[in-house]
Design an enzyme around this catalytic site. Structure first.
Site, PDB file in Angstrom:
ATOM      1  N   LYS A  97       0.956  -1.080  -0.062  1.00 23.82           N
ATOM      2  CA  LYS A  97       0.150   0.054   0.074  1.00 23.82           C
ATOM      3  C   LYS A  97       0.913   1.323   0.026  1.00 23.82           C
ATOM      4  O   LYS A  97       2.000   1.291   0.732  1.00 23.82           O
ATOM      5  CB  LYS A  97      -0.819   0.024   1.186  1.00 23.82           C
ATOM      6  CG  LYS A  97      -2.050  -1.143   1.199  1.00 23.82           C
ATOM      7  CD  LYS A  97      -2.767  -1.066   2.250  1.00 23.82           C
ATOM      8  CE  LYS A  97      -3.775  -2.397   2.250  1.00 23.82           C
ATOM      9  NZ  LYS A  97      -3.215  -3.515   2.198  1.00 23.82           N
ATOM     10  N   ASP A 131      -2.080  -2.263  -3.706  1.00 19.84           N
ATOM     11  CA  ASP A 131      -3.680  -2.403  -3.098  1.00 19.84           C
ATOM     12  C   ASP A 131      -4.122  -1.261  -2.924  1.00 19.84           C
ATOM     13  O   ASP A 131      -3.602  -0.032  -2.924  1.00 19.84           O
ATOM     14  CB  ASP A 131      -3.600  -3.106  -1.702  1.00 19.84           C
ATOM     15  CG  ASP A 131      -3.152  -4.303  -1.456  1.00 19.84           C
ATOM     16  OD1 ASP A 131      -2.905  -4.870  -2.381  1.00 19.84           O
ATOM     17  OD2 ASP A 131      -2.790  -4.771  -0.240  1.00 19.84           O
ATOM     18  N   MET A 132      -5.625  -1.062  -2.967  1.00 19.98           N
ATOM     19  CA  MET A 132      -6.237   0.064  -3.000  1.00 19.98           C
ATOM     20  C   MET A 132      -7.021   0.125  -1.620  1.00 19.98           C
ATOM     21  O   MET A 132      -7.592  -0.968  -1.214  1.00 19.98           O
ATOM     22  CB  MET A 132      -7.475   0.000  -4.174  1.00 19.98           C
ATOM     23  CG  MET A 132      -8.353   1.136  -4.154  1.00 19.98           C
ATOM     24  SD  MET A 132      -7.275   2.821  -4.827  1.00 19.98           S
ATOM     25  CE  MET A 132      -7.264   2.584  -6.383  1.00 19.98           C
ATOM     26  N   GLN A 161     -11.826  -1.207  -7.675  1.00 17.43           N
ATOM     27  CA  GLN A 161     -13.073  -1.698  -7.016  1.00 17.43           C
ATOM     28  C   GLN A 161     -14.656  -1.546  -7.582  1.00 17.43           C
ATOM     29  O   GLN A 161     -14.665  -0.419  -8.075  1.00 17.43           O
ATOM     30  CB  GLN A 161     -12.959  -1.001  -5.430  1.00 17.43           C
ATOM     31  CG  GLN A 161     -11.990  -1.032  -4.703  1.00 17.43           C
ATOM     32  CD  GLN A 161     -11.651   0.067  -3.738  1.00 17.43           C
ATOM     33  OE1 GLN A 161     -11.848   1.223  -4.087  1.00 17.43           O
ATOM     34  NE2 GLN A 161     -11.089  -0.205  -2.387  1.00 17.43           N
ATOM     35  N   ARG A 182      -6.166  -5.494 -10.899  1.00 21.33           N
ATOM     36  CA  ARG A 182      -6.842  -6.643 -10.161  1.00 21.33           C
ATOM     37  C   ARG A 182      -8.254  -6.036  -9.837  1.00 21.33           C
ATOM     38  O   ARG A 182      -8.171  -4.740  -9.685  1.00 21.33           O
ATOM     39  CB  ARG A 182      -6.078  -6.891  -8.657  1.00 21.33           C
ATOM     40  CG  ARG A 182      -7.035  -7.404  -7.695  1.00 21.33           C
ATOM     41  CD  ARG A 182      -6.705  -7.524  -6.144  1.00 21.33           C
ATOM     42  NE  ARG A 182      -5.050  -8.058  -5.936  1.00 21.33           N
ATOM     43  CZ  ARG A 182      -4.535  -7.673  -5.081  1.00 21.33           C
ATOM     44  NH1 ARG A 182      -4.716  -6.670  -4.411  1.00 21.33           N
ATOM     45  NH2 ARG A 182      -3.060  -8.039  -4.948  1.00 21.33           N
ATOM     46  N   LYS A 185     -14.340  -6.488  -5.132  1.00 17.84           N
ATOM     47  CA  LYS A 185     -15.562  -5.809  -5.212  1.00 17.84           C
ATOM     48  C   LYS A 185     -15.532  -4.508  -4.297  1.00 17.84           C
ATOM     49  O   LYS A 185     -16.082  -3.548  -4.445  1.00 17.84           O
ATOM     50  CB  LYS A 185     -16.499  -6.643  -4.362  1.00 17.84           C
ATOM     51  CG  LYS A 185     -17.179  -7.599  -5.080  1.00 17.84           C
ATOM     52  CD  LYS A 185     -18.074  -8.518  -4.082  1.00 17.84           C
ATOM     53  CE  LYS A 185     -18.947  -9.864  -5.163  1.00 17.84           C
ATOM     54  NZ  LYS A 185     -19.800 -10.594  -4.340  1.00 17.84           N
ATOM     55  N   GLY A 186     -14.589  -4.678  -3.509  1.00 10.53           N
ATOM     56  CA  GLY A 186     -14.347  -3.409  -2.711  1.00 10.53           C
ATOM     57  C   GLY A 186     -14.480  -3.460  -0.936  1.00 10.53           C
ATOM     58  O   GLY A 186     -15.609  -4.231  -0.717  1.00 10.53           O
ATOM     59  N   THR A 224     -11.994 -12.515  -6.358  1.00  7.84           N
ATOM     60  CA  THR A 224     -13.325 -12.866  -5.623  1.00  7.84           C
ATOM     61  C   THR A 224     -13.251 -14.343  -5.104  1.00  7.84           C
ATOM     62  O   THR A 224     -12.714 -15.044  -5.510  1.00  7.84           O
ATOM     63  CB  THR A 224     -14.412 -12.542  -6.536  1.00  7.84           C
ATOM     64  OG1 THR A 224     -15.749 -12.702  -5.790  1.00  7.84           O
ATOM     65  CG2 THR A 224     -14.394 -13.529  -7.852  1.00  7.84           C
ATOM     66  N   ARG A 286     -10.837  -8.114  10.866  1.00 10.39           N
ATOM     67  CA  ARG A 286     -11.712  -7.790   9.402  1.00 10.39           C
ATOM     68  C   ARG A 286     -12.178  -8.909   9.117  1.00 10.39           C
ATOM     69  O   ARG A 286     -13.323  -9.139   8.109  1.00 10.39           O
ATOM     70  CB  ARG A 286     -10.937  -7.078   8.628  1.00 10.39           C
ATOM     71  CG  ARG A 286     -10.566  -5.530   9.141  1.00 10.39           C
ATOM     72  CD  ARG A 286     -10.261  -4.531   8.007  1.00 10.39           C
ATOM     73  NE  ARG A 286      -9.214  -4.820   7.012  1.00 10.39           N
ATOM     74  CZ  ARG A 286      -7.855  -4.260   7.682  1.00 10.39           C
ATOM     75  NH1 ARG A 286      -8.040  -3.709   8.710  1.00 10.39           N
ATOM     76  NH2 ARG A 286      -6.647  -4.894   7.041  1.00 10.39           N
TER      77      ARG A 286
END
Ligand code: FDA
Length: 315
Positions: A97, A131-132, A161, A182, A185-186, A224, A286
Site C-alpha cells: 500500500k 492495493d487500493m 473496486q 486486479r 468488489k471493494g 473474488t 476484519r
C-alpha cells in the site's frame, strides 16, 4: 448479525481484546489467514501454495504509516522479501500500500522509499501490486501509480473496486496504458455518492468491469471468492475464446481453499494473497467481521489446540 460484526470491528481496535487473542490459542486459528509475522513464515506458506498449483502475492500487513522510520522499515521488509522470493524460486509477487511506504509523509519521501523496492523488483524480475484503500485515497493512489508508470516502471499494477461508480473510467484508463488491474468488489464502507450500496449493483458492476478487462486488459486479476462472479468469468472467457493464460483468479489465503484448488485443478490460474507481519490482529478481525461464521472455525481450532479441550471464558 450486525451486532456481532460491529463487536468484531470494535475488538479489532481494542488493546484488551488483542491481548485475549494474542495470548491464547486463538493465535493458532489466526494462522489460517495469516501464516506468521516473519519473511520466513510467508515464504514457507508461499512454497506450500506453489506446491498445490497456486501462485502467491505476499503482503506485509500495514497501512497509514506516519513516521519515516516506520515506512523505511516496511520498505526494508519488501526488499528482503523480493530478494528471497527470487533466490528461493518462489512463484509469486508482492502487494503493498502506498500509505505503508510513506505516501502521507510526502511525495519526495515516497519516491525515494518506494524507489528502493521498485529497483529490487526490477532486478529480481518480480511484479508489484498496489492495493487500493478507501475512496479518500483512490485518486491519490492512481496519481502515484501514474507517476511511477510515467517514469518507466512497468512491472507494477493497480486494484480497482467494482463498488465505486468511477471504476469503469479507471478500467478504460488502465487498459489504455496497458497496466495490469486486479478487480475486487471493494472492502471499505463507502457513501452512496461514490459507491453502489446494493449487492446486486456491486455484482453487476463487477461482471461489467470483468468483461472489459478480459476483452481489452493486460492479464487482469479477478479477485473474488464469489462463485457467481467466478462462473460469470469462466463463462465469458469460454464464449469469447479468451484463453486461461490471459487472466488469473485471486483469493485470500485461508478463504475458500477448496475453491482455490478446484479452479487450479481445472486449469485456471489462481493466486493466493498471503499476508504476514506483526499487524495480523486487525487483519484477522476484519476477516471475521466479513464473515462471522469464521468464528465457528475459530471455536473448532480451540478445541483441537488447547490441552484443556476448551478455552472457557472464565479461565
Ligand atoms: P463476497 O463478499 O460476496 O463473498 C462471496 C463468498 O466468499 C462468501 O459467501 C463466502 O463464501 C466467501 N467469503 C468471503 N469473505 C470470506 C471470509 N473472510 N472468510 C470466509 N469466506 C469468505 N479490497 C479492497 O478494497 N482493496 C484491495 O486492494 C483488495 N485486495 C484484494 C485482494 C484479493 C486477492 C482479494 C480476494 C480481495 C481483495 N479485496 C480488496 C477485498 C474485496 O474487495 C472483498 O472485500 C472481499 O474479497 C470479499 O468479496 P468477495 O468478492 O469474495 O465476495
Amino acid at each position: 448479525m450486525d451486532l456481532l460484526r460491529n463487536s468484531l470491528i470494535y475488538m479489532g481496535q481494542s488493546a484488551a481484546a488483542k491481548r485475549v487473542v494474542t495470548e491464547t490459542p486463538l493465535r493458532g486459528m489466526a494462522r489460517r489467514f495469516v501464516p506468521g509475522e516473519t519473511v520466513d513464515d510467508v515464504l514457507e506458506a508461499a512454497r506450500e501454495a506453489n506446491g498445490t498449483g497456486l501462485t502467491v502475492t505476499a503482503n506485509y500487513l500495514g497501512e497509514s504509516v506516519k513516521t519515516e522510520a516506520g515506512a523505511r522499515r516496511a520498505a526494508d521488509v519488501y526488499v528482503e522479501l523480493l530478494e528471497r522470493m527470487h533466490a528461493e524460486g518462489i512463484d509469486g509477487n508482492v502487494s503493498l500500500k502506498f500509505t505503508q511506504l510513506g505516501q502521507e509523509i510526502g511525495e519526495a519521501f515516497l519516491r525515494e522509499n518506494l524507489g528502493r523496492v521498485l529497483h529490487t523488483a526490477k532486478q529480481t524480475g518480480l511484479f508489484i501490486r498496489f492495493d487500493m484503500e478507501s475512496s479518500d485515497f483512490t485518486q491519490r493512489t492512481l496519481d502515484a501509480f501514474e507517476m511511477f508508470w510515467g517514469e518507466g516502471w512497468r512491472e507494477i499494477g493497480v486494484v480497482l473496486q467494482a463498488y465505486l461508480h468511477r471504476s469503469i473510467g479507471d478500467v478504460h484508463r488502465m487498459n489504455q496504458l496497458g497496466a495490469r488491474v486486479r478487480l475486487c468488489k471493494g472492502a471499505y464502507a463507502e457513501p452512496p455518492e461514490v459507491a453502489f450500496q446494493e449487492r446486486a449493483e456491486v455484482d453487476g458492476s463487477f461482471v461489467e468491469l470483468m468483461k472489459v478487462l478480459l476483452a481489452e486488459g493486460r492479464y487482469p486479476g479477478i479477485a473474488t471468492h464469489d462463485e457467481a462472479m467466478i462462473r460469470a468469468t469462466t463463462d465469458f472467457a469460454k464464449s469469447e475464446g479468451i484463453g486461461a493464460d490471459r487472466f488469473e483468479f485471486q483469493m485470500l489465503h485461508g478463504v475458500r481453499r477448496d475453491l482455490q484448488t478446484r479452479l487450479a485443478e481445472e486449469g485456471w490460474n489462481v493466486r493466493a494473497y498471503v499476508p504476514f507481519g506483526e499487524a495480523w490482529y486487525p487483519y484477522l478481525m476484519r476477516r471475521l467481521a466479513e464473515r462471522p461464521a469464521n468464528m465457528l472455525f475459530m471455536a473448532g481450532s480451540i478445541v483441537q489446540e488447547t490441552p484443556f479441550g476448551f478455552l472457557w471464558p472464565g479461565r
